[in-house]
Design an enzyme around this catalytic site. Sequence first.
Site, PDB file in Angstrom:
ATOM      1  N   HIS A   7       0.871  -1.191   0.000  1.00 15.22           N
ATOM      2  CA  HIS A   7       0.000   0.000   0.000  1.00 15.22           C
ATOM      3  C   HIS A   7       0.901   1.233   0.000  1.00 15.22           C
ATOM      4  O   HIS A   7       1.310   1.728   1.050  1.00 15.22           O
ATOM      5  CB  HIS A   7      -0.907  -0.040   1.232  1.00 15.22           C
ATOM      6  CG  HIS A   7      -1.951   1.054   1.269  1.00 15.22           C
ATOM      7  ND1 HIS A   7      -3.149   0.918   1.929  1.00 15.22           N
ATOM      8  CD2 HIS A   7      -1.972   2.301   0.725  1.00 15.22           C
ATOM      9  CE1 HIS A   7      -3.853   2.030   1.811  1.00 15.22           C
ATOM     10  NE2 HIS A   7      -3.155   2.892   1.084  1.00 15.22           N
ATOM     11  N   HIS A  35       1.241   4.826  -2.392  1.00 12.76           N
ATOM     12  CA  HIS A  35       0.876   5.704  -3.509  1.00 12.76           C
ATOM     13  C   HIS A  35       2.161   6.377  -3.969  1.00 12.76           C
ATOM     14  O   HIS A  35       2.766   7.132  -3.201  1.00 12.76           O
ATOM     15  CB  HIS A  35      -0.132   6.760  -3.059  1.00 12.76           C
ATOM     16  CG  HIS A  35      -1.393   6.179  -2.481  1.00 12.76           C
ATOM     17  ND1 HIS A  35      -2.533   6.007  -3.224  1.00 12.76           N
ATOM     18  CD2 HIS A  35      -1.677   5.700  -1.243  1.00 12.76           C
ATOM     19  CE1 HIS A  35      -3.481   5.466  -2.466  1.00 12.76           C
ATOM     20  NE2 HIS A  35      -2.988   5.261  -1.249  1.00 12.76           N
ATOM     21  N   HIS A  80      -9.627   1.012  -1.251  1.00 10.10           N
ATOM     22  CA  HIS A  80      -9.581   1.617   0.077  1.00 10.10           C
ATOM     23  C   HIS A  80     -10.998   1.517   0.655  1.00 10.10           C
ATOM     24  O   HIS A  80     -11.968   1.936  -0.001  1.00 10.10           O
ATOM     25  CB  HIS A  80      -9.193   3.091  -0.013  1.00 10.10           C
ATOM     26  CG  HIS A  80      -7.738   3.351  -0.283  1.00 10.10           C
ATOM     27  ND1 HIS A  80      -7.077   2.831  -1.353  1.00 10.10           N
ATOM     28  CD2 HIS A  80      -6.821   4.092   0.410  1.00 10.10           C
ATOM     29  CE1 HIS A  80      -5.804   3.251  -1.320  1.00 10.10           C
ATOM     30  NE2 HIS A  80      -5.618   4.016  -0.262  1.00 10.10           N
ATOM     31  N   GLU A 124     -11.404   3.173   5.969  1.00 12.98           N
ATOM     32  CA  GLU A 124     -10.402   4.108   6.523  1.00 12.98           C
ATOM     33  C   GLU A 124     -11.182   5.165   7.311  1.00 12.98           C
ATOM     34  O   GLU A 124     -11.042   5.258   8.517  1.00 12.98           O
ATOM     35  CB  GLU A 124      -9.581   4.735   5.387  1.00 12.98           C
ATOM     36  CG  GLU A 124      -8.489   5.704   5.864  1.00 12.98           C
ATOM     37  CD  GLU A 124      -7.730   6.393   4.720  1.00 12.98           C
ATOM     38  OE1 GLU A 124      -8.242   6.427   3.583  1.00 12.98           O
ATOM     39  OE2 GLU A 124      -6.615   6.920   4.991  1.00 12.98           O
ATOM     40  N   ASP A 146       1.746   3.943   2.881  1.00 14.49           N
ATOM     41  CA  ASP A 146       0.698   4.771   2.271  1.00 14.49           C
ATOM     42  C   ASP A 146       1.295   5.937   1.476  1.00 14.49           C
ATOM     43  O   ASP A 146       1.442   5.824   0.266  1.00 14.49           O
ATOM     44  CB  ASP A 146      -0.295   5.257   3.335  1.00 14.49           C
ATOM     45  CG  ASP A 146      -1.686   5.550   2.796  1.00 14.49           C
ATOM     46  OD1 ASP A 146      -1.916   5.365   1.598  1.00 14.49           O
ATOM     47  OD2 ASP A 146      -2.562   5.957   3.601  1.00 14.49           O
ATOM     48  N   ASP A 147       1.591   7.034   2.151  1.00 21.53           N
ATOM     49  CA  ASP A 147       2.166   8.226   1.517  1.00 21.53           C
ATOM     50  C   ASP A 147       3.324   8.711   2.390  1.00 21.53           C
ATOM     51  O   ASP A 147       3.182   9.665   3.161  1.00 21.53           O
ATOM     52  CB  ASP A 147       1.096   9.327   1.410  1.00 21.53           C
ATOM     53  CG  ASP A 147      -0.108   8.868   0.610  1.00 21.53           C
ATOM     54  OD1 ASP A 147      -0.034   8.878  -0.633  1.00 21.53           O
ATOM     55  OD2 ASP A 147      -1.114   8.466   1.230  1.00 21.53           O
TER      56      ASP A 147
HETATM   57  N1  HPA Z   1      -6.750   7.262   1.369  1.00 20.63           N
HETATM   58  C1  HPA Z   1      -7.441   7.585   0.273  1.00 20.63           C
HETATM   59  N2  HPA Z   1      -6.875   8.082  -0.816  1.00 20.63           N
HETATM   60  C2  HPA Z   1      -5.565   8.260  -0.837  1.00 20.63           C
HETATM   61  C3  HPA Z   1      -4.789   7.940   0.250  1.00 20.63           C
HETATM   62  C4  HPA Z   1      -5.398   7.408   1.413  1.00 20.63           C
HETATM   63  O1  HPA Z   1      -4.793   7.082   2.445  1.00 20.63           O
HETATM   64  N3  HPA Z   1      -3.517   8.240  -0.099  1.00 20.63           N
HETATM   65  C5  HPA Z   1      -3.528   8.704  -1.359  1.00 20.63           C
HETATM   66  N4  HPA Z   1      -4.780   8.720  -1.809  1.00 20.63           N
HETATM   67 ZN    ZN Z   2      -3.793   4.746   0.572  1.00 22.33          ZN
END
Ligand code: HPA
Ligand code: ZN
Length: 341
Positions: A24, A26, A204, A207, A285-286
């Site tokens: 996971h 991006h 996703h 969350e 994630d990011d």
């Molecule tokens: N959630 C939803 N969209 C996203 C995320 C995330 O954590 N990171 C980049 N786009």
């Molecule tokens: Zn994500």
Amino acid sequence: MADGFASSADRAAFIAALPKAELHLHIEGSLEPALMFELAQRNNIAIPFASVDEVRAAYAFSNLQDFLDIYYQGMGVLHSEQDFYDLTAAYLARANADAVRHVEIFFDPQGHTARGIAFETVIGGISRALADAKITYGISSKLIMCLLRHLSEAEAEATLDEALPYLGRIDGVGLDSSEVGHPPSKFANVFARARSLGMKIVAHAGEEGPPAYVHEALDLLKVDRIDHGNRSLEDPALVARLAGDAMCLTVCPLSNLKLCVVDDMADHPLRTMLDAGLVATVNSDDPSYFGGYVNANYLAVADALDLSKSELVTLAKNSFAGSFLGENDKAKHVAAIDAYV
Ligand code: HPA
Ligand code: ZN
């Protein structure tokens, strides 16, 4: 301290060389401020920050949308094939340093085509860096195209059409961006078409959105994996279903903290997920926006929850089990973890 760690430093050393997969990530969320400045200069683009410190100061989020606003703005510096190559190569060097042996990377084509960047430019740079990382580091990869859920299903269909010439380089389709108000059911048709093309499916879900969105991802999109999935824990029948199906969850601890999905790392649900028999994994994630790459995520959550060596091994094994590698490759990676331990 539990199961073999004398100190946090001891645990960090164990995590540092533990073979793992990242599922996971991006790629646009790995854009470090220094590269953002370099690309802004390269492409003659004005950015509303004077320094790296100013960029970092702007990364204070109270929810997912706060983050997304700045994330879409940040990716605006990416223009040429070389820009996408440099972005991806920088992430892969970091992943290699964290003993990542396999990556499954998301990209957001609509975040680029909407700015006039050709699909070919985006996928060209990303896939060239992935091919080079296989040679340079031995890191294998899959590429997952995410559809932006705040846009319409018709726009998602058009993006899938644009991807058709590149299906040899795209392994799956995902669903990301603003979750609440944009349930998986909005995209049932386009995901059915992606499935019929032989693509893997992820989304996703859970969350910020409710457990019902996780149910929809399973029932309507027929996902192979759930990204995040935290709020599944509110629904015991859903937890039993996910555990029974060995459905992988790609959990992102530092993201959860930065986006206020959890208030305190000590309250992170990862241990509860493992205790419930869920195939949970740890991911970044990011990482540029949330303060750490994959090993920093393992360490933050392991320290906060006092995770044992065997729990860390389970998380690393889950990362291969939940990947889209073939069974032989999965077995080789799991054997490498056993050899490491
Ligand atoms: N959630 C939803 N969209 C996203 C995320 C995330 O954590 N990171 C980049 N786009
Ligand atoms: Zn994500």
